[in-house]
Scaffold this motif. Structure first.
Motif, short mmCIF file in Angstrom:
data_model
loop_
_atom_site.label_atom_id
_atom_site.label_comp_id
_atom_site.label_asym_id
_atom_site.label_seq_id
_atom_site.Cartn_x
_atom_site.Cartn_y
_atom_site.Cartn_z
N UNK A 120 -0.08 138.74 17.46
CA UNK A 120 0.08 139.19 18.84
C UNK A 120 0.06 140.72 18.90
N UNK A 121 0.80 141.35 18.01
CA UNK A 121 0.82 142.81 17.98
C UNK A 121 -0.55 143.38 17.63
N UNK A 122 -1.27 142.75 16.72
CA UNK A 122 -2.62 143.20 16.36
C UNK A 122 -3.56 143.13 17.56
N UNK A 131 7.39 132.72 15.06
CA UNK A 131 6.97 132.91 13.67
C UNK A 131 6.57 134.36 13.49
N UNK A 132 6.96 134.93 12.37
CA UNK A 132 6.61 136.32 12.10
C UNK A 132 5.10 136.50 12.07
N UNK A 133 4.36 135.53 11.53
CA UNK A 133 2.89 135.64 11.49
C UNK A 133 2.31 135.64 12.90
N UNK A 134 2.89 134.87 13.82
CA UNK A 134 2.42 134.85 15.22
C UNK A 134 2.70 136.19 15.89
N UNK A 145 3.15 133.75 21.03
CA UNK A 145 3.40 132.32 21.11
C UNK A 145 4.73 132.03 20.44
N UNK A 146 5.43 131.09 21.00
CA UNK A 146 6.75 130.74 20.49
C UNK A 146 6.86 129.24 20.31
N UNK A 205 6.73 138.84 29.55
CA UNK A 205 5.39 138.83 28.94
C UNK A 205 4.90 137.40 28.75
N UNK A 206 5.77 136.53 28.28
CA UNK A 206 5.38 135.12 28.09
C UNK A 206 5.05 134.46 29.42
N UNK A 207 5.83 134.75 30.46
CA UNK A 207 5.57 134.16 31.78
C UNK A 207 4.21 134.60 32.32
#
Length: 78
Positions: free
Chosen positions: A60-62, A53-56, A42-43, A34-36
């Motif tokens: 992303x899920x939202x 980060x849990x907030x990131x 974002x990581x 997915x990142x590729x």
């Protein structure tokens, strides 16, 4: 380092790629893929490892949240 100590420092907890994959019920490779493709969360690179980060992850899920098909048919969608 335990979560209470991290919280006391004002730092947000982070997940490893394996932890994120386990939470989502997918293989770690799916996160890398997915990142590729530019579609993953974002990581932050820490040495050779990625942390999320849990907030990131929540943001992303939202963004990936699909609209309710019933809402789309009734004109209530985007």
């Amino acid at each position: 380092m335990d979560s209470e100590r991290i919280s006391g420092l004002g730092l947000e907890p982070m997940l490893t790629t394996s932890e994120l994959a386990e939470y989502l019920g997918v293989q770690a490779q799916a996160i890398y893929d997915l990142r590729a493709d530019g579609r993953g969360p974002s990581g932050i690179r820490v040495g050779r490892e990625l942390r999320y980060r849990i907030s990131d992850v929540r943001r992303w899920l939202d963004r990936m949240h699909e609209a309710d098909p019933a809402m789309m048919r009734s004109g209530g969608g985007r």
